[in-house]
Design a protein around this motif. Structure first.
Motif, PDB file in Angstrom:
ATOM      1  N   MET A 106       0.837  -1.188   0.000  1.00 17.82           N
ATOM      2  CA  MET A 106       0.000   0.000   0.000  1.00 17.82           C
ATOM      3  C   MET A 106       0.878   1.246   0.000  1.00 17.82           C
ATOM      4  O   MET A 106       1.836   1.333   0.773  1.00 17.82           O
ATOM      5  N   ASP A 107       0.572   2.208  -0.851  1.00 20.13           N
ATOM      6  CA  ASP A 107       1.323   3.446  -0.906  1.00 20.13           C
ATOM      7  C   ASP A 107       0.994   4.298   0.310  1.00 20.13           C
ATOM      8  O   ASP A 107      -0.175   4.525   0.629  1.00 20.13           O
ATOM      9  N   LEU A 108       2.029   4.790   0.964  1.00 26.13           N
ATOM     10  CA  LEU A 108       1.826   5.609   2.154  1.00 26.13           C
ATOM     11  C   LEU A 108       1.612   7.075   1.772  1.00 26.13           C
ATOM     12  O   LEU A 108       2.242   7.586   0.846  1.00 26.13           O
ATOM     13  N   PRO A 109       0.751   7.782   2.499  1.00 28.09           N
ATOM     14  CA  PRO A 109       0.481   9.182   2.186  1.00 28.09           C
ATOM     15  C   PRO A 109       1.444  10.122   2.907  1.00 28.09           C
ATOM     16  O   PRO A 109       2.149   9.746   3.842  1.00 28.09           O
ATOM     17  N   ILE A 110       1.436  11.365   2.473  1.00 24.55           N
ATOM     18  CA  ILE A 110       2.044  12.453   3.228  1.00 24.55           C
ATOM     19  C   ILE A 110       0.926  13.111   4.018  1.00 24.55           C
ATOM     20  O   ILE A 110      -0.081  13.540   3.446  1.00 24.55           O
ATOM     21  N   VAL A 111       1.071  13.169   5.328  1.00 30.53           N
ATOM     22  CA  VAL A 111       0.037  13.680   6.224  1.00 30.53           C
ATOM     23  C   VAL A 111       0.346  15.130   6.569  1.00 30.53           C
ATOM     24  O   VAL A 111       1.497  15.482   6.857  1.00 30.53           O
ATOM     25  N   VAL A 112      -0.689  15.971   6.550  1.00 32.20           N
ATOM     26  CA  VAL A 112      -0.549  17.367   6.938  1.00 32.20           C
ATOM     27  C   VAL A 112      -1.511  17.654   8.087  1.00 32.20           C
ATOM     28  O   VAL A 112      -2.703  17.361   7.983  1.00 32.20           O
ATOM     29  N   GLY A 113      -0.984  18.230   9.154  1.00 33.18           N
ATOM     30  CA  GLY A 113      -1.845  18.698  10.228  1.00 33.18           C
ATOM     31  C   GLY A 113      -2.378  20.072   9.881  1.00 33.18           C
ATOM     32  O   GLY A 113      -1.608  21.017   9.699  1.00 33.18           O
ATOM     33  N   VAL A 114      -3.703  20.203   9.751  1.00 31.89           N
ATOM     34  CA  VAL A 114      -4.303  21.486   9.375  1.00 31.89           C
ATOM     35  C   VAL A 114      -5.190  21.990  10.508  1.00 31.89           C
ATOM     36  O   VAL A 114      -5.799  21.218  11.238  1.00 31.89           O
ATOM     37  N   ASP A 115      -5.229  23.325  10.654  1.00 32.46           N
ATOM     38  CA  ASP A 115      -6.087  23.915  11.685  1.00 32.46           C
ATOM     39  C   ASP A 115      -6.721  25.222  11.211  1.00 32.46           C
ATOM     40  O   ASP A 115      -7.319  25.944  11.995  1.00 32.46           O
ATOM     41  N   GLY A 116      -6.601  25.530   9.914  1.00 31.18           N
ATOM     42  CA  GLY A 116      -7.198  26.738   9.374  1.00 31.18           C
ATOM     43  C   GLY A 116      -6.308  27.957   9.439  1.00 31.18           C
ATOM     44  O   GLY A 116      -6.630  28.991   8.847  1.00 31.18           O
ATOM     45  N   SER A 117      -5.178  27.880  10.133  1.00 32.98           N
ATOM     46  CA  SER A 117      -4.272  29.022  10.235  1.00 32.98           C
ATOM     47  C   SER A 117      -3.473  29.195   8.946  1.00 32.98           C
ATOM     48  O   SER A 117      -3.345  28.270   8.140  1.00 32.98           O
ATOM     49  N   GLY A 118      -2.902  30.395   8.781  1.00 30.38           N
ATOM     50  CA  GLY A 118      -2.062  30.651   7.619  1.00 30.38           C
ATOM     51  C   GLY A 118      -0.900  29.681   7.511  1.00 30.38           C
ATOM     52  O   GLY A 118      -0.663  29.101   6.438  1.00 30.38           O
ATOM     53  N   PRO A 119      -0.114  29.462   8.603  1.00 31.04           N
ATOM     54  CA  PRO A 119       0.988  28.509   8.507  1.00 31.04           C
ATOM     55  C   PRO A 119       0.557  27.096   8.137  1.00 31.04           C
ATOM     56  O   PRO A 119       1.256  26.405   7.401  1.00 31.04           O
ATOM     57  N   SER A 120      -0.609  26.651   8.613  1.00 29.79           N
ATOM     58  CA  SER A 120      -1.030  25.296   8.265  1.00 29.79           C
ATOM     59  C   SER A 120      -1.446  25.200   6.800  1.00 29.79           C
ATOM     60  O   SER A 120      -1.245  24.172   6.154  1.00 29.79           O
ATOM     61  N   LEU A 121      -2.008  26.272   6.266  1.00 22.58           N
ATOM     62  CA  LEU A 121      -2.358  26.270   4.842  1.00 22.58           C
ATOM     63  C   LEU A 121      -1.108  26.293   3.976  1.00 22.58           C
ATOM     64  O   LEU A 121      -1.056  25.665   2.908  1.00 22.58           O
ATOM     65  N   ARG A 122      -0.085  26.996   4.431  1.00 23.16           N
ATOM     66  CA  ARG A 122       1.177  26.976   3.683  1.00 23.16           C
ATOM     67  C   ARG A 122       1.861  25.617   3.818  1.00 23.16           C
ATOM     68  O   ARG A 122       2.581  25.180   2.916  1.00 23.16           O
ATOM     69  N   ALA A 123       1.622  24.915   4.935  1.00 19.97           N
ATOM     70  CA  ALA A 123       2.105  23.539   5.053  1.00 19.97           C
ATOM     71  C   ALA A 123       1.424  22.645   4.025  1.00 19.97           C
ATOM     72  O   ALA A 123       2.044  21.720   3.486  1.00 19.97           O
ATOM     73  N   VAL A 124       0.167  22.918   3.739  1.00 26.08           N
ATOM     74  CA  VAL A 124      -0.536  22.177   2.685  1.00 26.08           C
ATOM     75  C   VAL A 124       0.161  22.392   1.348  1.00 26.08           C
ATOM     76  O   VAL A 124       0.349  21.454   0.564  1.00 26.08           O
ATOM     77  N   ASP A 125       0.558  23.635   1.052  1.00 24.14           N
ATOM     78  CA  ASP A 125       1.278  23.919  -0.192  1.00 24.14           C
ATOM     79  C   ASP A 125       2.558  23.090  -0.274  1.00 24.14           C
ATOM     80  O   ASP A 125       2.841  22.458  -1.300  1.00 24.14           O
ATOM     81  N   TRP A 126       3.342  23.128   0.798  1.00 18.59           N
ATOM     82  CA  TRP A 126       4.628  22.416   0.811  1.00 18.59           C
ATOM     83  C   TRP A 126       4.407  20.918   0.632  1.00 18.59           C
ATOM     84  O   TRP A 126       5.095  20.261  -0.154  1.00 18.59           O
ATOM     85  N   ALA A 127       3.437  20.388   1.359  1.00 21.28           N
ATOM     86  CA  ALA A 127       3.178  18.953   1.297  1.00 21.28           C
ATOM     87  C   ALA A 127       2.642  18.536  -0.064  1.00 21.28           C
ATOM     88  O   ALA A 127       2.950  17.445  -0.550  1.00 21.28           O
ATOM     89  N   ALA A 128       1.830  19.390  -0.691  1.00 25.43           N
ATOM     90  CA  ALA A 128       1.329  19.074  -2.031  1.00 25.43           C
ATOM     91  C   ALA A 128       2.482  18.992  -3.032  1.00 25.43           C
ATOM     92  O   ALA A 128       2.515  18.100  -3.889  1.00 25.43           O
ATOM     93  N   ASP A 129       3.427  19.911  -2.921  1.00 26.66           N
ATOM     94  CA  ASP A 129       4.602  19.864  -3.783  1.00 26.66           C
ATOM     95  C   ASP A 129       5.410  18.593  -3.528  1.00 26.66           C
ATOM     96  O   ASP A 129       5.887  17.935  -4.464  1.00 26.66           O
TER      97      ASP A 129
END
Length: 290
Positions: A1-24
């Motif tokens: 099974m392929d493992l995912p990259i997990v992002v902890g999100v909470d709606g804050s600006g830094p967490s949304l930018r973590a989404v950007d980094w993790a998507a890349d």
């Protein structure tokens, strides 16, 4: 099974930018993305996301948090599969559990110094100290350097046990994926006493320590893939200061961490703790076998 990259999100600006980094990062690795919101509260008690949604913050719910993060990831990297989950528990516990089945966990980091950083960085520090996979904490200028695109070498901090480590393998893999050089750095200190038992370096203890550091770097790089551009550095100074200085030109700083037991449970060593607070680029904390 392929493992995912997990992002902890909470709606804050830094967490949304973590989404950007993790998507890349997911795009680089051909991995799926998993966005996790964990909280004992039903509502997100913040202002930034509420402003984006044009709704009172009391009406912004957990599903809005993960929904907004998912939309952001899909817009940034349309080809990356994205899943979401909302968990009613403390974020530290949820993300440590998620780390058991993840390629990596990616976290934003709010605050830049003083009490604010110490308080708002508690989740990142706890997860990095207990996770079962690499944890990437987005230090530095998030607005300009959040993405996982190449923006400098991958810097590997060579630790106390320099044999080929999980951190070294992770750093080399990241450098290959990003098509950037790998820079391996080992700090060394002038010895407190001016003598050494090593006859070759008798009377030259500083030279002896520098040579030991250089040998440790070579040992750590024993399994680096052929063709990867590698820079080796043995630098005099405190390890934290040396690595923080190197982070100013790096795209990613990679350090290994062995889970240590203290009076309050598992925690990170001083060097890792220090770079997580002061590095100028994202920091990957890679768990090592004890």
């Amino acid at each position: 099974m392929d493992l995912p990259i997990v992002v902890g999100v909470d709606g804050s600006g830094p967490s949304l930018r973590a989404v950007d980094w993790a998507a890349d990062e997911a795009a680089l690795r051909g991995a799926q993305l998993r966005l996790v919101y964990a909280s004992l509260w039903d509502r997100y008690e913040g202002a930034l996301l509420a402003q984006e949604l044009d709704r009172p913050k009391e009406e912004v719910m957990a599903q809005d948090v993960v929904g907004t993060a998912r939309l952001r990831a899909e817009r940034r990297r349309p080809g990356v599969p994205v899943g979401t989950d909302v968990v009613g528990e403390e974020p530290e516990e949820a993300l440590v559990r998620e780390s058991r089945g993840a390629l990596a966990v990616v976290l934003g980091c709010r605050g830049r110094g003083g009490v604010t950083e110490a308080l708002l960085g508690s989740v990142s520090l706890t997860v990095a100290g207990r996770a079962h996979c690499p944890v990437i904490v987005l230090r530095g200028s998030h607005d300009n350097r959040a993405g996982a695109a190449p923006r400098g070498p991958v810097v590997l901090g060579v630790g106390e046990k320099p044999t080929v480590s999980a951190a070294a393998r992770f750093a080399a893999e990241e450098a290959v994926l990003r098509r950037v050089p790998l820079e391996a750095v080992r700090a060394w200190r002038h010895p407190a006493h001016a003598t050494t038992a090593h006859s070759l370096f008798a009377g030259e203890p500083a030279r002896f320590e520098e040579q030991r550091a250089a040998e440790a770097v070579e040992e750590a790089l024993a399994d680096v893939p052929a063709g990867l551009e590698v820079t080796r550095r043995a630098v005099e100074g405190h390890a934290r200061d040396v690595l923080v200085a190197a982070s100013h030109e790096a795209g990613l700083l990679v350090v290994g961490a062995r889970h240590r037991h203290g009076p309050f449970g598992l925690h990170l060593g001083r060097v890792v703790h220090g770079v997580l607070h002061h590095a100028a680029c994202p920091v990957a904390v890679v768990p090592e076998a004890s």
